[in-house]
Design an enzyme around this catalytic site. Structure first.
Site, PDB file in Angstrom:
ATOM      1  N   TYR A  54       9.686  62.750  -3.063  1.00 33.87           N
ATOM      2  CA  TYR A  54      10.203  61.986  -1.917  1.00 33.87           C
ATOM      3  C   TYR A  54      10.283  62.843  -0.658  1.00 33.87           C
ATOM      4  CZ  TYR A  54      11.405  58.045  -4.870  1.00 33.87           C
ATOM      5  OH  TYR A  54      11.334  56.965  -5.713  1.00 33.87           O
ATOM      6  N   CYS A  81      20.960  62.871  -3.982  1.00 28.87           N
ATOM      7  CA  CYS A  81      21.487  64.141  -3.472  1.00 28.87           C
ATOM      8  C   CYS A  81      22.990  64.245  -3.238  1.00 28.87           C
ATOM      9  CB  CYS A  81      20.748  64.512  -2.196  1.00 28.87           C
ATOM     10  SG  CYS A  81      19.017  64.862  -2.535  1.00 28.87           S
ATOM     11  N   ASN A  92      25.446  67.125   3.874  1.00 24.74           N
ATOM     12  CA  ASN A  92      25.534  66.045   2.876  1.00 24.74           C
ATOM     13  C   ASN A  92      26.985  65.801   2.459  1.00 24.74           C
ATOM     14  OD1 ASN A  92      22.909  65.322   2.895  1.00 24.74           O
ATOM     15  ND2 ASN A  92      22.382  66.133   0.883  1.00 24.74           N
ATOM     16  N   GLN A 133      25.837  63.302  -4.652  1.00 19.79           N
ATOM     17  CA  GLN A 133      26.677  63.773  -5.757  1.00 19.79           C
ATOM     18  C   GLN A 133      26.239  65.166  -6.216  1.00 19.79           C
ATOM     19  OE1 GLN A 133      28.264  61.320  -8.964  1.00 19.79           O
ATOM     20  NE2 GLN A 133      26.894  62.415 -10.327  1.00 19.79           N
ATOM     21  N   VAL A 190      10.629  71.381  -4.992  1.00 21.27           N
ATOM     22  CA  VAL A 190      10.719  70.912  -6.380  1.00 21.27           C
ATOM     23  C   VAL A 190      12.135  70.428  -6.678  1.00 21.27           C
ATOM     24  CG1 VAL A 190       8.886  72.476  -7.116  1.00 21.27           C
ATOM     25  CG2 VAL A 190      11.263  73.221  -7.257  1.00 21.27           C
ATOM     26  N   ASN A 191      12.313  69.841  -7.853  1.00 17.95           N
ATOM     27  CA  ASN A 191      13.621  69.317  -8.242  1.00 17.95           C
ATOM     28  C   ASN A 191      14.645  70.445  -8.354  1.00 17.95           C
ATOM     29  OD1 ASN A 191      11.187  68.397  -9.737  1.00 17.95           O
ATOM     30  ND2 ASN A 191      12.434  66.598 -10.079  1.00 17.95           N
ATOM     31  N   THR A 192      15.876  70.145  -7.935  1.00 14.83           N
ATOM     32  CA  THR A 192      16.986  71.086  -8.141  1.00 14.83           C
ATOM     33  C   THR A 192      18.142  70.294  -8.763  1.00 14.83           C
ATOM     34  OG1 THR A 192      17.603  70.682  -5.820  1.00 14.83           O
ATOM     35  CG2 THR A 192      16.423  72.717  -6.293  1.00 14.83           C
TER      36      THR A 192
HETATM   37  N1  LIG Z   1      15.080  62.666  -1.801  1.00 13.25           N
HETATM   38  C1  LIG Z   1      15.551  62.962  -0.629  1.00 13.25           C
HETATM   39  O1  LIG Z   1      15.746  62.072   0.205  1.00 13.25           O
HETATM   40  C2  LIG Z   1      15.859  64.371  -0.252  1.00 13.25           C
HETATM   41  C3  LIG Z   1      15.770  65.401  -1.177  1.00 13.25           C
HETATM   42  N2  LIG Z   1      16.047  66.708  -0.802  1.00 13.25           N
HETATM   43  C4  LIG Z   1      15.889  67.818  -1.740  1.00 13.25           C
HETATM   44  O2  LIG Z   1      14.488  68.068  -1.904  1.00 13.25           O
HETATM   45  C5  LIG Z   1      14.190  68.505  -3.243  1.00 13.25           C
HETATM   46  C6  LIG Z   1      13.133  67.604  -3.849  1.00 13.25           C
HETATM   47  O3  LIG Z   1      13.653  66.285  -3.877  1.00 13.25           O
HETATM   48  P1  LIG Z   1      12.709  65.036  -4.145  1.00 13.25           P
HETATM   49  O4  LIG Z   1      11.457  65.165  -3.358  1.00 13.25           O
HETATM   50  O5  LIG Z   1      13.549  63.846  -3.968  1.00 13.25           O
HETATM   51  O6  LIG Z   1      12.394  65.253  -5.713  1.00 13.25           O
HETATM   52  P2  LIG Z   1      11.243  64.596  -6.573  1.00 13.25           P
HETATM   53  O7  LIG Z   1      11.699  64.611  -7.975  1.00 13.25           O
HETATM   54  O8  LIG Z   1      10.807  63.306  -5.981  1.00 13.25           O
HETATM   55  O9  LIG Z   1      10.001  65.623  -6.402  1.00 13.25           O
HETATM   56  C7  LIG Z   1       9.976  66.908  -6.930  1.00 13.25           C
HETATM   57  C8  LIG Z   1       8.566  67.158  -7.483  1.00 13.25           C
HETATM   58  O10 LIG Z   1       8.444  68.544  -7.846  1.00 13.25           O
HETATM   59  C9  LIG Z   1       7.540  68.610  -8.960  1.00 13.25           C
HETATM   60  N3  LIG Z   1       7.695  69.916  -9.615  1.00 13.25           N
HETATM   61  C10 LIG Z   1       8.769  70.395 -10.286  1.00 13.25           C
HETATM   62  N4  LIG Z   1       8.528  71.663 -10.696  1.00 13.25           N
HETATM   63  C11 LIG Z   1       7.275  71.976 -10.276  1.00 13.25           C
HETATM   64  C12 LIG Z   1       6.462  73.154 -10.379  1.00 13.25           C
HETATM   65  N5  LIG Z   1       6.911  74.253 -10.991  1.00 13.25           N
HETATM   66  N6  LIG Z   1       5.217  73.122  -9.833  1.00 13.25           N
HETATM   67  C13 LIG Z   1       4.756  72.016  -9.200  1.00 13.25           C
HETATM   68  N7  LIG Z   1       5.494  70.874  -9.061  1.00 13.25           N
HETATM   69  C14 LIG Z   1       6.733  70.866  -9.579  1.00 13.25           C
HETATM   70  C15 LIG Z   1       7.946  67.420  -9.812  1.00 13.25           C
HETATM   71  O11 LIG Z   1       6.934  67.060 -10.720  1.00 13.25           O
HETATM   72  C16 LIG Z   1       8.237  66.357  -8.738  1.00 13.25           C
HETATM   73  O12 LIG Z   1       7.114  65.527  -8.492  1.00 13.25           O
HETATM   74  C17 LIG Z   1      15.534  68.490  -3.980  1.00 13.25           C
HETATM   75  O13 LIG Z   1      16.065  69.792  -3.926  1.00 13.25           O
HETATM   76  C18 LIG Z   1      16.390  67.564  -3.155  1.00 13.25           C
HETATM   77  O14 LIG Z   1      17.751  67.903  -3.234  1.00 13.25           O
HETATM   78  C19 LIG Z   1      16.395  67.003   0.491  1.00 13.25           C
HETATM   79  C20 LIG Z   1      16.482  66.020   1.443  1.00 13.25           C
HETATM   80  C21 LIG Z   1      16.223  64.630   1.158  1.00 13.25           C
HETATM   81  O1  LIG Z   2      19.680  65.313   1.083  1.00 12.25           O
HETATM   82  C1  LIG Z   2      19.324  64.170   0.945  1.00 12.25           C
HETATM   83  O2  LIG Z   2      18.825  63.702  -0.072  1.00 12.25           O
HETATM   84  C2  LIG Z   2      19.538  63.159   2.026  1.00 12.25           C
HETATM   85  O3  LIG Z   2      20.736  62.413   1.646  1.00 12.25           O
HETATM   86  C3  LIG Z   2      21.072  61.352   2.517  1.00 12.25           C
HETATM   87  O4  LIG Z   2      19.999  60.406   2.596  1.00 12.25           O
HETATM   88  P1  LIG Z   2      19.766  59.266   1.494  1.00 12.25           P
HETATM   89  O5  LIG Z   2      20.542  59.596   0.263  1.00 12.25           O
HETATM   90  O6  LIG Z   2      18.305  59.087   1.378  1.00 12.25           O
HETATM   91  O7  LIG Z   2      20.336  57.924   2.147  1.00 12.25           O
HETATM   92  P2  LIG Z   2      21.658  57.590   2.998  1.00 12.25           P
HETATM   93  O8  LIG Z   2      21.271  56.669   4.071  1.00 12.25           O
HETATM   94  O9  LIG Z   2      22.403  58.800   3.377  1.00 12.25           O
HETATM   95  O10 LIG Z   2      22.527  56.753   1.956  1.00 12.25           O
HETATM   96  C4  LIG Z   2      23.136  57.365   0.829  1.00 12.25           C
HETATM   97  C5  LIG Z   2      24.040  56.365   0.126  1.00 12.25           C
HETATM   98  O11 LIG Z   2      25.199  56.093   0.913  1.00 12.25           O
HETATM   99  C6  LIG Z   2      25.372  54.690   1.074  1.00 12.25           C
HETATM  100  N1  LIG Z   2      26.010  54.436   2.389  1.00 12.25           N
HETATM  101  C7  LIG Z   2      25.481  54.933   3.519  1.00 12.25           C
HETATM  102  C8  LIG Z   2      26.097  54.728   4.734  1.00 12.25           C
HETATM  103  C9  LIG Z   2      27.289  53.992   4.795  1.00 12.25           C
HETATM  104  O12 LIG Z   2      27.906  53.768   5.873  1.00 12.25           O
HETATM  105  N2  LIG Z   2      27.810  53.508   3.636  1.00 12.25           N
HETATM  106  C10 LIG Z   2      27.202  53.719   2.417  1.00 12.25           C
HETATM  107  O13 LIG Z   2      27.724  53.270   1.379  1.00 12.25           O
HETATM  108  C11 LIG Z   2      23.945  54.130   0.982  1.00 12.25           C
HETATM  109  O14 LIG Z   2      23.951  52.771   0.662  1.00 12.25           O
HETATM  110  C12 LIG Z   2      23.373  55.001  -0.118  1.00 12.25           C
HETATM  111  O15 LIG Z   2      23.749  54.521  -1.392  1.00 12.25           O
HETATM  112  C13 LIG Z   2      21.295  61.907   3.927  1.00 12.25           C
HETATM  113  O16 LIG Z   2      21.558  60.810   4.814  1.00 12.25           O
HETATM  114  C14 LIG Z   2      20.077  62.690   4.402  1.00 12.25           C
HETATM  115  O17 LIG Z   2      20.357  63.278   5.680  1.00 12.25           O
HETATM  116  C15 LIG Z   2      19.756  63.784   3.387  1.00 12.25           C
HETATM  117  O18 LIG Z   2      18.587  64.476   3.773  1.00 12.25           O
END
Ligand SMILES: NC(=O)C1=CN([C@@H]2O[C@H](COP(=O)(O)OP(=O)(O)OC[C@H]3O[C@@H](n4cnc5c(N)ncnc54)[C@H](O)[C@@H]3O)[C@@H](O)[C@H]2O)C=CC1
Ligand SMILES: O=C(O)[C@H]1O[C@H](OP(=O)(O)OP(=O)(O)OC[C@H]2O[C@@H](n3ccc(=O)[nH]c3=O)[C@H](O)[C@@H]2O)[C@H](O)[C@@H](O)[C@@H]1O
Length: 480
Positions: free
Chosen positions: A11, A272, A220, A274, A86-88
Site C-alpha cells: 500500500y 498502522c 500516528n 494500533q 516492507v511489513n513491520t
Molecule cells: N498502509 C499505509 O497506509 C501506511 C503504511 N506505512 C508503513 O509502511 C510499511 C509497509 O506498509 P504497507 O505497504 O501497508 O504493507 P504491505 O503489507 O501492503 O506491503 C509490504 C510488502 O513487503 C513485501 N515484503 C516483505 N518482506 C520482503 C522482503 N524481504 N523482500 C521483498 N519484499 C518483501 C511483502 O510481500 C508486501 O507485499 C509498514 O511499516 C507500515 O507501517 C506507513 C504509512 C502509511
Molecule cells: O501510518 C499510516 O498507516 C497512516 O495512518 C493513517 O492513515 P489511514 O490509516 O490510511 O487512514 P485514516 O484516514 O487516518 O483513518 C484511520 C481510521 O480512523 C478512522 N477515523 C478517522 C478520522 C476520524 O475523524 N474518525 C475516525 O474514526 C477511520 O475511519 C479509519 O478507521 C494516517 O492518517 C496517515 O497519515 C498515516 O500515514
C-alpha cells in the site's frame, strides 16, 4: 539516470513509487517484492490495491520508467537509492510480544542489500519503524560492507489510504532524517532533490535520524488520540443528551484545535494506528517511562471500549439476544475508498455478534468474500505478514454470508449495522429496506452517515454514535 529500487510493493511502496516515477521522468524506478501474485497484479490491469487515481498514474509510467519485478536482488544491486517499505508487524511471540515491532522482514531486506550490493547506496527507511532502527540497520550493512559506503535515511510516509494519490501529489510535508555528517547531509540532499521535483522546498523538512523515526510514531499517536478523545466524548454525549457532532464542531472551530479528525465512529482501524501506538508504548517501557507508556496505551483501550460498546448496544437493544437473528453489515473496509480490511473495526464487531450467535449478511463494495472469511478466522496480527505467510485455507465462518448488494444484505434482517462510511450508503432507499425487514427494524450507524430523523419517520429504531438516544435505547441500557 538515477536508479531507485523499492523493496515492498504494498500500500505504501506501490503508490509512492508510482508517483515518484510520474513526477521524475528522469529517474528509473523498480518496485520489487517476494510476493509473485502481488507483482503479477501490479503488471496487470487489475492492480492489487484499490486506491482512487492509482490506475491512471501507473498506466502513465509502467514500462517507461516504472517497473514491477520479483527479481529483488538484481534491482537492488543496480540501484543508487534503495527504499525499504516492507511489513513491520506487531511481534506475536517472544520478547515484547503484543507490542514491539517485528523487524524480521526489515532485517532480512538489510542483509540481502549487504549481500548483493557492489556500489555505494543510500538506504531509505520508508516503513514505520521503532526509534533507533537506523542504527541497527547501519550495523548490519557496515559489518557486511565489503568496502561499500551506505548512508541510512529515515523518510517515513504520511499518506492515508483512500486519498494516497492526493496526499502524495500534495503532501503537508516530506520528512527526511539523516546523519549530521558531510556524507549524511549529501545523502539527505540527494533524496531531497527527488521530492523537490514536485514538492515545494519549504515543505521538505530535514531532521536527524531519530527525530524523523519518532515523528512518524508521534504523528500516528496524535491522530489516533484525537479519535479516541472524540469517541470517549461520544459515550458521555449519549449519557447526557448532548450531540457529538455539535460538540466536535464547537470544539474544532477553535483554531488551536482545528476541525479535522474529530468524527466519532465505531472505532479507528487500519494497519498502522494500533500497531504504531503499541510500538510507542513498548519503546517508552524500554526507556523506563511507564507513565508515558500508560498514557498512550489508553488511546487503544478507548478504541477497544468503543467497539465493545457498539456491540453491546446492538445486543442490548434487540432484547439482549441476537441468536439466529439476521444482522446486515454494511461496509467491512476500515474506511471508505479502500478495499483494505486490516484491523478494521468491522472484524471486532462481527466477531462480537457471532459470539452472540447472530447470522451475518455482509456487503462491502470493495471487499471480497474470501477476504472477509479470512479476516474473521485469522489470529490477531497474522494479517500483517507478507501474503504467502498468511493462513492459506481459512476455515469458513458458517454464520457469515457475503452479498454484492445492500438490499440483498438487509432483506429479512432484524438489524442493519453501518460500519464503513461508503458514500453509497447515504443514498440507499431506506423505505424499501424497511419494508423488507423484520420488525421492529433497527439501524445501528457506526459512522453517523444516515439521516437518523428520516429513518425514524419511516419506522426504524435508530442508534447513532454519540447522539441523543431513542426512548427504546434508553430503556435498554448497554454496559460496555
Ligand atoms: N498502509 C499505509 O497506509 C501506511 C503504511 N506505512 C508503513 O509502511 C510499511 C509497509 O506498509 P504497507 O505497504 O501497508 O504493507 P504491505 O503489507 O501492503 O506491503 C509490504 C510488502 O513487503 C513485501 N515484503 C516483505 N518482506 C520482503 C522482503 N524481504 N523482500 C521483498 N519484499 C518483501 C511483502 O510481500 C508486501 O507485499 C509498514 O511499516 C507500515 O507501517 C506507513 C504509512 C502509511
Ligand atoms: O501510518 C499510516 O498507516 C497512516 O495512518 C493513517 O492513515 P489511514 O490509516 O490510511 O487512514 P485514516 O484516514 O487516518 O483513518 C484511520 C481510521 O480512523 C478512522 N477515523 C478517522 C478520522 C476520524 O475523524 N474518525 C475516525 O474514526 C477511520 O475511519 C479509519 O478507521 C494516517 O492518517 C496517515 O497519515 C498515516 O500515514
Amino acid at each position: 539516470m538515477v536508479k531507485i529500487c523499492c523493496i515492498g510493493a504494498g500500500y505504501v511502496g506501490g503508490p509512492t513509487m508510482a508517483v515518484i516515477a510520474l513526477k521524475c521522468p528522469k529517474v528509473e524506478v523498480a518496485v520489487v517484492d517476494i510476493s509473485v501474485p502481488r507483482i503479477t497484479a501490479w503488471n496487470s490491469d487489475q492492480l492489487p490495491i484499490y486506491e482512487p487515481g492509482l490506475d491512471d498514474v501507473v498506466k502513465q509510467c509502467r514500462g517507461k520508467n516504472l517497473f514491477f519485478s520479483t527479481d529483488v536482488e538484481k534491482h537492488v544491486a543496480e540501484a543508487d537509492i534503495v527504499f525499504v517499505s516492507v511489513n513491520t508487524p506487531t511481534k506475536t511471540r517472544g520478547l515484547g510480544a503484543g507490542k514491539a515491532a517485528d523487524l524480521t522482514y526489515w532485517e532480512s531486506a538489510a542483509r540481502m542489500i549487504a549481500d548483493v550490493s557492489k556500489s555505494d547506496k543510500i538506504v531509505v527507511e520508508k516503513s514505520t519503524v521503532p526509534v533507533k532502527t537506523a542504527e541497527a540497520i547501519e550495523k548490519i550493512l557496515t559489518h557486511n560492507s565489503k568496502g561499500i559506503n551506505y548512508q541510512i535515511l529515515s523518510n517515513p510516509e504520511f499518506l492515508a489510504e483512500g486519498t494516497a494519490i492526493k496526499d502524495l501529489f500534495n503532501p503537508d510535508r516530506v520528512l527526511i532524517g539523516g546523519r549530521e555528517t558531510p556524507e549524511g547531509l549529501k545523502a539527505v540532499n540527494a533524496l531531497k532533490d527527488v521530492y523537490a521535483q514536485w514538492v515545494p522546498e519549504d515543505r521538505i523538512i530535514t531532521t536527524n535520524l531519530w527525530s524523523a523515526e519518532l515523528s512518524k510514531l508521534a504523528a500516528n499517536a496524535f491522530l489516533a488520540q484525537r479519535i479516541s478523545s472524540v469517541n470517549a466524548m461520544s459515550a458521555l454525549c449519549e449519557a447526557t443528551g448532548a450531540d457529538v457532532a455539535q460538540v466536535s464542531y464547537a470544539v474544532g472551530t477553535d483554531s488551536r484545535i482545528g476541525p479535522k479528525f474529530l468524527n466519532a465512529s465505531v472505532g479507528f482501524g487500519g494497519s498502522c494506528f494500533q500497531k504504531d501506538i503499541l510500538n510507542l508504548v513498548y519503546i517508552c517501557e524500554c526507556n523506563g517511562l511507564p507513565e508515558v507508556a500508560e498514557y498512550w496505551r489508553q488511546v487503544i483501550k478507548i478504541n477497544d471500549y468503543q467497539k465493545n460498546r457498539f456491540v453491546n448496544r446492538i445486543v442490548a437493544s434487540m432484547f439482549n439476544t441476537v441468536a439466529n437473528k439476521k444482522v446486515a453489515i454494511l461496509g467491512f473496509a476500515f474506511k471508505k475508498d479502500t478495499g483494505d480490511t486490516r484491523e478494521t473495526p468491522a472484524i471486532d464487531v462481527c466477531k462480537g455478534l457471532l459470539g452472540d450467535k447472530a447470522q451475518l449478511s455482509i456487503y462491502d463494495p470493495q471487499v471480497t468474500e474470501d477476504q472477509i472469511q479470512r479476516d474473521l478466522s485469522m489470529n490477531k496480527f497474522d494479517w500483517d505478514h507478507p501474503l504467502h505467510l498468511q493462513p492459506m485455507s481459512p476455515t469458513t465462518v458458517k454464520k457469515v454470508h457475503c452479498v454484492w448488494d445492500a438490499y440483498d444484505a438487509t432483506k429479512d434482517a432484524h438489524a442493519v449495522c453501518i460500519l464503513t462510511e461508503w458514500d453509497e450508503f447515504k443514498n440507499l432507499d431506506f423505505q424499501r429496506i424497511y419494508d423488507n425487514m423484520q420488525k421492529p427494524a433497527f439501524v445501528f450507524d457506526g459512522r453517523n452517515v444516515v439521516d437518523a430523523n428520516k429513518l425514524r419517520e419511516i419506522g426504524f429504531i435508530v442508534y447513532s454514535i454519540g447522539k441523543p438516544l431513542d426512548a427504546w435505547l434508553k430503556d435498554m441500557p448497554a454496559v460496555a
